[in-house]
Scaffold this motif. Structure first.
Motif, PDB file in Angstrom:
ATOM      1  N   ARG A  31      -6.087   6.114  -2.335  1.00 54.54           N
ATOM      2  CA  ARG A  31      -6.326   6.683  -1.011  1.00 54.54           C
ATOM      3  C   ARG A  31      -7.727   6.357  -0.505  1.00 54.54           C
ATOM      4  O   ARG A  31      -7.926   6.063   0.674  1.00 54.54           O
TER       5      ARG A  31
ATOM      6  N   ARG B  58      -3.817   7.816  -7.603  1.00 53.54           N
ATOM      7  CA  ARG B  58      -3.577   8.045  -6.177  1.00 53.54           C
ATOM      8  C   ARG B  58      -4.869   8.345  -5.416  1.00 53.54           C
ATOM      9  O   ARG B  58      -5.064   7.882  -4.289  1.00 53.54           O
TER      10      ARG B  58
ATOM     11  N   TRP C  20       0.843  -1.204   0.000  1.00 51.38           N
ATOM     12  CA  TRP C  20       0.000   0.000   0.000  1.00 51.38           C
ATOM     13  C   TRP C  20       0.873   1.247   0.000  1.00 51.38           C
ATOM     14  O   TRP C  20       0.632   2.195  -0.759  1.00 51.38           O
ATOM     15  N   ALA C  21       1.878   1.264   0.868  1.00 47.85           N
ATOM     16  CA  ALA C  21       2.744   2.441   0.968  1.00 47.85           C
ATOM     17  C   ALA C  21       3.456   2.718  -0.348  1.00 47.85           C
ATOM     18  O   ALA C  21       3.584   3.869  -0.780  1.00 47.85           O
ATOM     19  N   ALA C  22       3.929   1.657  -1.011  1.00 44.40           N
ATOM     20  CA  ALA C  22       4.650   1.832  -2.268  1.00 44.40           C
ATOM     21  C   ALA C  22       3.740   2.393  -3.358  1.00 44.40           C
ATOM     22  O   ALA C  22       4.136   3.296  -4.113  1.00 44.40           O
TER      23      ALA C  22
ATOM     24  N   LEU D 228       0.875   4.087  -2.955  1.00 43.63           N
ATOM     25  CA  LEU D 228       0.407   5.430  -2.604  1.00 43.63           C
ATOM     26  C   LEU D 228       1.469   6.503  -2.827  1.00 43.63           C
ATOM     27  O   LEU D 228       1.142   7.667  -3.070  1.00 43.63           O
ATOM     28  N   SER D 229       2.731   6.117  -2.766  1.00 45.53           N
ATOM     29  CA  SER D 229       3.814   7.092  -2.940  1.00 45.53           C
ATOM     30  C   SER D 229       4.414   7.081  -4.347  1.00 45.53           C
ATOM     31  O   SER D 229       5.292   7.872  -4.652  1.00 45.53           O
ATOM     32  N   SER D 230       3.906   6.193  -5.209  1.00 48.30           N
ATOM     33  CA  SER D 230       4.484   6.034  -6.544  1.00 48.30           C
ATOM     34  C   SER D 230       4.082   7.180  -7.475  1.00 48.30           C
ATOM     35  O   SER D 230       2.886   7.478  -7.644  1.00 48.30           O
ATOM     36  N   GLU D 231       5.058   7.794  -8.097  1.00 49.41           N
ATOM     37  CA  GLU D 231       4.771   8.815  -9.096  1.00 49.41           C
ATOM     38  C   GLU D 231       4.177   8.194 -10.356  1.00 49.41           C
ATOM     39  O   GLU D 231       3.375   8.813 -11.051  1.00 49.41           O
TER      40      GLU D 231
ATOM     41  N   ARG E  37       0.487   8.072 -10.050  1.00 45.94           N
ATOM     42  CA  ARG E  37      -0.070   9.309  -9.510  1.00 45.94           C
ATOM     43  C   ARG E  37      -1.518   9.510  -9.958  1.00 45.94           C
ATOM     44  O   ARG E  37      -2.348  10.023  -9.203  1.00 45.94           O
TER      45      ARG E  37
END
Length: 210
Positions: A134, A130, A117-119, A121-124, A127
């Protein structure tokens, strides 16, 4: 191994001799992607030692080395037991070359799911997805599912270790408009779902009996 025409053939031969089902298709030329309910297994020869074979388990974006041995017979027996769903404690007791502590700790802590999930959510690269990610992650039930991306749709899978476990795809073709598709089941086509109903529909698709 040379006489057996490669590692995959050697594994099949050893499995036949031991009466084991290791799930390696007869056409496979490499010992990778052996399907199990606890991820995909792979075997490779460690280059530093000619007769040492390393066993690994994989799920999307994660992999663990769970042991190495120079005994192909013992190796195929361990693979067959893993595929049969033998509990981890029993596997360790039967096959002392297995090193399962790191793998077990990661699963018990939910690390692969949380890290995935973290990867995402932070992936450009993702985007554009996103906002959808979320929204899904904000739900305490859906947050426990394992997310991956498939052609810009979010795939949610109930069991991160089992590729055949219940899963669903959700796509946001334009802001505020959602489409949902069960990967398997009676509704193979995309179905449009309102934003108000999205979470309930996904929960039902993943967890309700139908």
């Amino acid at each position: 191994m040379t006489a057996s025409d490669g590692l995959a053939a050697a594994l099949r031969q050893a499995a036949e001799q031991r009466g084991c089902d290791i799930g390696l298709p007869p056409w496979a030329t490499e010992a990778t992607g052996i399907e199990t309910r606890r991820g995909y297994l792979s075997v490779d020869a460690v280059t530093e030692r000619r007769r040492l074979f390393r066993l690994r388990v994989h799920i999307p974006d994660f992999g663990w080395t769970i042991g190495s041995t120079d005994d192909l017979g013992t190796l195929v027996e361990a693979i067959a037991a893993w595929r049969e769903g033998v509990p981890l404690d029993e596997l360790k007791a039967r096959f002392d070359f297995l090193e399962l502590d790191g793998f077990r700790r990661a699963l018990e802590a939910g690390e692969p799911t949380a890290a995935q999930w973290a990867a995402l959510l932070s992936s450009e690269y993702y985007r554009g997805q996103r906002s959808l990610l979320r929204r899904l992650h904000a739900d305490d039930v859906l947050r426990s599912t394992f997310p991956t991306m498939t052609h810009r749709a979010v795939r949610l899978r109930v069991d991160p270790m089992y590729w055949m476990s219940r899963q669903v795809l959700v796509h946001e073709p334009e802001e505020g408009r959602y489409e949902v598709r069960r990967v398997r089941g009676p509704a193979p086509d995309w179905a449009e779902v309102s934003g108000d109903d999205l979470i309930a529909v996904l929960r039902a698709a993943l967890y309700d009996d139908h």
